[in-house]
Scaffold this motif. Structure first.
Motif, PDB file in Angstrom:
ATOM      1  N   LEU A 164       6.079 -32.182 -19.146  1.00  0.00           N
ATOM      2  CA  LEU A 164       5.599 -32.733 -20.392  1.00  0.00           C
ATOM      3  C   LEU A 164       6.529 -33.936 -20.690  1.00  0.00           C
ATOM      4  CD1 LEU A 164       4.899 -29.716 -22.698  1.00  0.00           C
ATOM      5  CD2 LEU A 164       3.155 -31.123 -21.057  1.00  0.00           C
ATOM      6  N   ALA A 165       7.627 -33.900 -20.420  1.00  0.00           N
ATOM      7  CA  ALA A 165       8.602 -35.074 -20.675  1.00  0.00           C
ATOM      8  C   ALA A 165       8.221 -36.215 -20.035  1.00  0.00           C
ATOM      9  CB  ALA A 165      10.199 -34.671 -20.442  1.00  0.00           C
ATOM     10  N   ALA A 166       7.587 -36.143 -18.529  1.00  0.00           N
ATOM     11  CA  ALA A 166       7.011 -37.209 -17.963  1.00  0.00           C
ATOM     12  C   ALA A 166       5.319 -37.449 -18.257  1.00  0.00           C
ATOM     13  CB  ALA A 166       7.084 -36.796 -16.268  1.00  0.00           C
ATOM     14  N   GLU A 167       4.961 -36.832 -19.447  1.00  0.00           N
ATOM     15  CA  GLU A 167       3.643 -37.069 -19.805  1.00  0.00           C
ATOM     16  C   GLU A 167       2.574 -36.468 -18.736  1.00  0.00           C
ATOM     17  OE1 GLU A 167       4.167 -40.816 -22.793  1.00  0.00           O
ATOM     18  OE2 GLU A 167       2.993 -41.075 -21.082  1.00  0.00           O
ATOM     19  N   ARG A 168       3.037 -35.270 -18.154  1.00  0.00           N
ATOM     20  CA  ARG A 168       1.912 -34.976 -17.271  1.00  0.00           C
ATOM     21  C   ARG A 168       1.623 -33.529 -17.781  1.00  0.00           C
ATOM     22  NH1 ARG A 168       5.921 -36.329 -13.034  1.00  0.00           N
ATOM     23  NH2 ARG A 168       7.067 -34.488 -13.128  1.00  0.00           N
ATOM     24  N   PRO A 169       0.526 -33.431 -17.895  1.00  0.00           N
ATOM     25  CA  PRO A 169      -0.113 -31.711 -18.259  1.00  0.00           C
ATOM     26  C   PRO A 169       0.136 -30.749 -17.631  1.00  0.00           C
ATOM     27  CG  PRO A 169      -1.955 -33.079 -17.510  1.00  0.00           C
ATOM     28  CD  PRO A 169      -0.926 -33.989 -17.454  1.00  0.00           C
ATOM     29  N   VAL A 170       0.348 -29.616 -18.011  1.00  0.00           N
ATOM     30  CA  VAL A 170       0.808 -28.207 -17.340  1.00  0.00           C
ATOM     31  C   VAL A 170      -0.391 -27.339 -17.617  1.00  0.00           C
ATOM     32  CG1 VAL A 170       2.218 -26.353 -16.885  1.00  0.00           C
ATOM     33  CG2 VAL A 170       3.212 -28.667 -17.436  1.00  0.00           C
ATOM     34  N   VAL A 171      -1.018 -26.807 -16.785  1.00  0.00           N
ATOM     35  CA  VAL A 171      -2.200 -25.837 -16.933  1.00  0.00           C
ATOM     36  C   VAL A 171      -1.784 -24.398 -16.645  1.00  0.00           C
ATOM     37  CG1 VAL A 171      -4.582 -25.132 -15.904  1.00  0.00           C
ATOM     38  CG2 VAL A 171      -3.964 -27.225 -16.617  1.00  0.00           C
ATOM     39  N   VAL A 172      -1.742 -23.574 -17.281  1.00  0.00           N
ATOM     40  CA  VAL A 172      -1.635 -22.162 -16.925  1.00  0.00           C
ATOM     41  C   VAL A 172      -2.778 -21.159 -16.626  1.00  0.00           C
ATOM     42  CG1 VAL A 172      -0.563 -19.806 -17.680  1.00  0.00           C
ATOM     43  CG2 VAL A 172       0.411 -22.084 -18.611  1.00  0.00           C
ATOM     44  N   PHE A 221      -2.134 -12.479 -11.641  1.00  0.00           N
ATOM     45  CA  PHE A 221      -1.261 -13.657 -11.128  1.00  0.00           C
ATOM     46  C   PHE A 221      -1.171 -14.757 -12.362  1.00  0.00           C
ATOM     47  CE2 PHE A 221      -0.832 -11.743  -7.062  1.00  0.00           C
ATOM     48  CZ  PHE A 221      -2.148 -10.933  -6.997  1.00  0.00           C
ATOM     49  N   ALA A 222      -0.080 -15.456 -12.258  1.00  0.00           N
ATOM     50  CA  ALA A 222       0.064 -16.641 -13.008  1.00  0.00           C
ATOM     51  C   ALA A 222       0.070 -17.768 -12.135  1.00  0.00           C
ATOM     52  CB  ALA A 222       1.161 -16.583 -14.079  1.00  0.00           C
ATOM     53  N   ILE A 223      -0.653 -18.900 -12.288  1.00  0.00           N
ATOM     54  CA  ILE A 223      -0.575 -20.080 -11.538  1.00  0.00           C
ATOM     55  C   ILE A 223      -0.370 -21.144 -12.285  1.00  0.00           C
ATOM     56  CG2 ILE A 223      -1.641 -21.417  -9.637  1.00  0.00           C
ATOM     57  CD1 ILE A 223      -3.641 -18.981  -9.478  1.00  0.00           C
ATOM     58  N   LEU A 224       0.862 -21.669 -12.154  1.00  0.00           N
ATOM     59  CA  LEU A 224       1.196 -22.866 -13.040  1.00  0.00           C
ATOM     60  C   LEU A 224       0.695 -24.231 -12.214  1.00  0.00           C
ATOM     61  CD1 LEU A 224       4.625 -21.888 -14.055  1.00  0.00           C
ATOM     62  CD2 LEU A 224       2.479 -21.245 -15.130  1.00  0.00           C
ATOM     63  N   LEU A 225      -0.037 -25.106 -12.803  1.00  0.00           N
ATOM     64  CA  LEU A 225      -0.531 -26.214 -12.130  1.00  0.00           C
ATOM     65  C   LEU A 225       0.275 -27.480 -13.073  1.00  0.00           C
ATOM     66  CD1 LEU A 225      -4.277 -25.503 -11.790  1.00  0.00           C
ATOM     67  CD2 LEU A 225      -2.457 -24.825 -10.269  1.00  0.00           C
TER      68      LEU A 225
END
Length: 563
Positions: A164-172, A221-225
């Motif tokens: 997030l600091a690099a302005e990249r979204p994260v999807v769970v 299962f959790a997948i972090l994208l």
């Protein structure tokens, strides 16, 4: 001393091109894409080994040898290059692992494709090179991360701080194996653990390097994208669900087809807090439980609630359609895959409304009838119409669809017995189609019911097979004659390696059960040829026949004008 013979010197240096290509593991080929005809150089057997004849003669069948997640097939490489042929051909190149008669090998595949008169790739010429054997661990999972929910939240928190600091979204993505309790009942806990392990390996095989996979809470299962925009969430989830559903999973207790349900939450749009995101994705997963498998439900800040459509008066309209004889049947032909001769017809419900020639959409009508508790009345009418048609035409064979609600209604079975007993031999030309989901609830009662239907001489078909969850053990319990493969998978065979593997697995399962198969939604020759090569029994779709309203024969005297 005589000068050395130039001719003999040249003879010593001549090398057989075939042996030269074979020595470096290369073979040339040409592929007529329009007809799917695949031709190889004379050293193909030396380079490729004992590959099945169907895979050697058809391009899409050869693409079926590609190991899932290992790379694009030749077909996928050609149709996804985005290149153009200006007369010299467009270059394609890909690398994948393939199963060559039991040997898994890495292959480099490159060449040029040439455009046809329709502007699409029509011919390809290339060189296939065998690189080396696939190592045992290359296509398997590299690690098996298992954690509890607290550790998942901590891992997600770390990922949020980084991206997030690099302005990249994260999807769970929270993915769960569908109907795990039933798998436990069918196969036992040890086999279920094997299934969970295979699912984890398949998920990891299609991950990007910067993604993370963690298993927690039994079957979840959790997948972090990282860096996945919201517009790509559905496509990303589909990649994972297809990887899991690509083929049946073999365990020490039997074979099972496994599907996933997926919930998703995205940061920072929804929240910047790890715990909130995990809870939101879990809630979305709970919402997916009410929907179809292999789809993703995205958690949102505020769910928009649209007013329910007004179906007041629908009951009256439906009953009026029955009373006014506006219930009709449309027939769609089902043909023998190899000969294309008609084997039988499927009778499809059509209900007229308003002006003559207008019909309710079947996709909207059936769910409405089921929700309003009216579908049993219409199933009764379909049965009556089908029996009348069979009685009128001794050469006709029909399949009819019966809803799970009707199967649970003793009156429908009584009507079936009465209709089929009224005409000798008629039941032998009738096929009763049930949905795969109907096999899940009370399978023992259903097995007895289907046995009674079979005793009359009718055949049993399971419709939309592959779209739900049915174990091999359940299928063996039912007196099944035909499995109809869900068209959602057969329609995408040209583009999806995963769907090709999944459909081949279903056909193999049917062959193991010694039952026939029908491929639905068959719309082109390439698709039909591939399915035929794989051993499908029947084809159904616009390629071999569209559904048309049945018109009963009218005696000539009825055409006289009164007068």
């Amino acid at each position: 001393m005589p000068a050395p013979s130039i001719l003999s010197s040249r003879e010593e240096t001549i090398v057989d091109p075939r042996s030269l290509l074979s020595s470096i593991g290369e073979v040339v080929y040409s592929w007529d894409i329009a007809s799917d005809s695949l031709n190889w150089g004379p050293n193909a057997a030396e380079v490729l080994g004992p590959v099945p004849e169907a895979a050697m003669s058809r391009g899409l069948a050869f693409a079926g040898l590609v190991e899932p997640g290992s790379g694009r097939s030749r077909y996928d490489a050609i149709f996804s290059t985005g290149g153009q042929d200006h007369g010299e051909g467009a270059i394609y190149r890909t690398r994948y692992a393939a199963d060559l008669g039991g040997r898994k090998m890495w292959i480099e595949d490159a060449g040029r494709w040439f455009v046809g008169i329709d502007g699409q790739p029509a011919m390809a010429r290339g060189v296939l090179r065998i690189e080396r054997s696939v190592r045992p661990d290359e296509l398997a999972a590299q690690s098996r991360d298992v954690c509890d929910r607290g550790a998942l939240v901590e891992r997600l928190e770390s990922s949020l701080q980084e991206h997030l600091a690099a302005e990249r979204p994260v999807v769970v993505l929270i993915a769960a194996i569908d109907e795990l309790a039933r798998l436990n009942d069918d196969f036992g806990h040890e086999a279920t653990d094997e299934i969970i392990g295979v699912v984890q390996e398949r998920l990891r095989s299609v991950m990007r390097r910067r993604d993370h996979l963690l298993r927690y809470s039994s079957n979840r299962f959790a997948i972090l994208l990282a860096g996945c925009p919201q517009s790509q969430i559905e496509a990303a989830a589909r990649r994972f669900t297809k990887a899991v559903a690509q083929s049946a999973i073999e365990t020490g207790r039997g074979i099972a087809l496994v599907r996933l349900r997926v919930g998703a939450a995205v940061a920072p749009d929804l929240s910047r807090h790890a715990g909130t995101l995990v809870s939101a994705a879990e809630n979305a997963l709970a919402g997916a439980k009410a929907g179809a498998v292999d789809t993703v439900v995205l958690a949102r800040q505020r769910e928009l609630r649209e007013p329910a459509p007004d179906h007041s008066g629908f009951d009256v309209q439906a009953i009026a359609a029955l009373n006014e004889r506006r219930v009709r049947l449309a027939l769609q032909s089902v043909v023998e895959a190899r000969t294309r001769e008609i084997a039988f017809h499927e009778a499809l419900l059509r209900v007229g409304h308003g002006s003559e020639g207008l019909f309710f959409s079947a996709a909207e009508l059936i769910p409405l009838l089921e929700r309003r508790g009216l579908v049993r009345l219409f199933d009764h009418r379909v049965l009556e119409l089908a029996v009348d048609m069979l009685a009128a035409d001794p050469k006709m064979t029909l399949s009819i669809n019966v809803s799970p609600r009707s199967l649970g209604d003793p009156e429908w079975l009584d009507a079936f017995l009465a209709c089929t007993r009224s005409s000798r031999g008629l039941a032998g030309r009738l096929i009763v189609e049930i949905t795969e989901t109907a096999t899940i609830e009370d399978p023992r009662r259903l097995a007895r019911l289907l046995g009674t239907i079979k005793d009359q001489g009718a055949r049993i078909a399971i419709d939309d097979f592959g779209a739900g969850h049915t174990s091999l053990r359940h299928l063996r319990a039912f007196p099944i004659d035909i499995l109809k493969l869900d068209g959602a998978f057969t329609q995408n065979l040209r583009r999806s390696t995963d769907d090709r593997f999944y459909v081949r697995t279903l056909i193999d399962l049917a062959r193991h059960l010694m039952v026939d198969t029908v491929a639905e939604w068959v719309d082109d020759e390439l698709q039909a040829n591939m399915l035929t090569d794989w051993g499908v029994t029947y084809l159904q779709g616009h390629l071999v026949g569209k559904a048309e309203l049945w018109q009963p024969a009218v005696p000539s005297e009825l055409h006289r004008v009164a007068g």
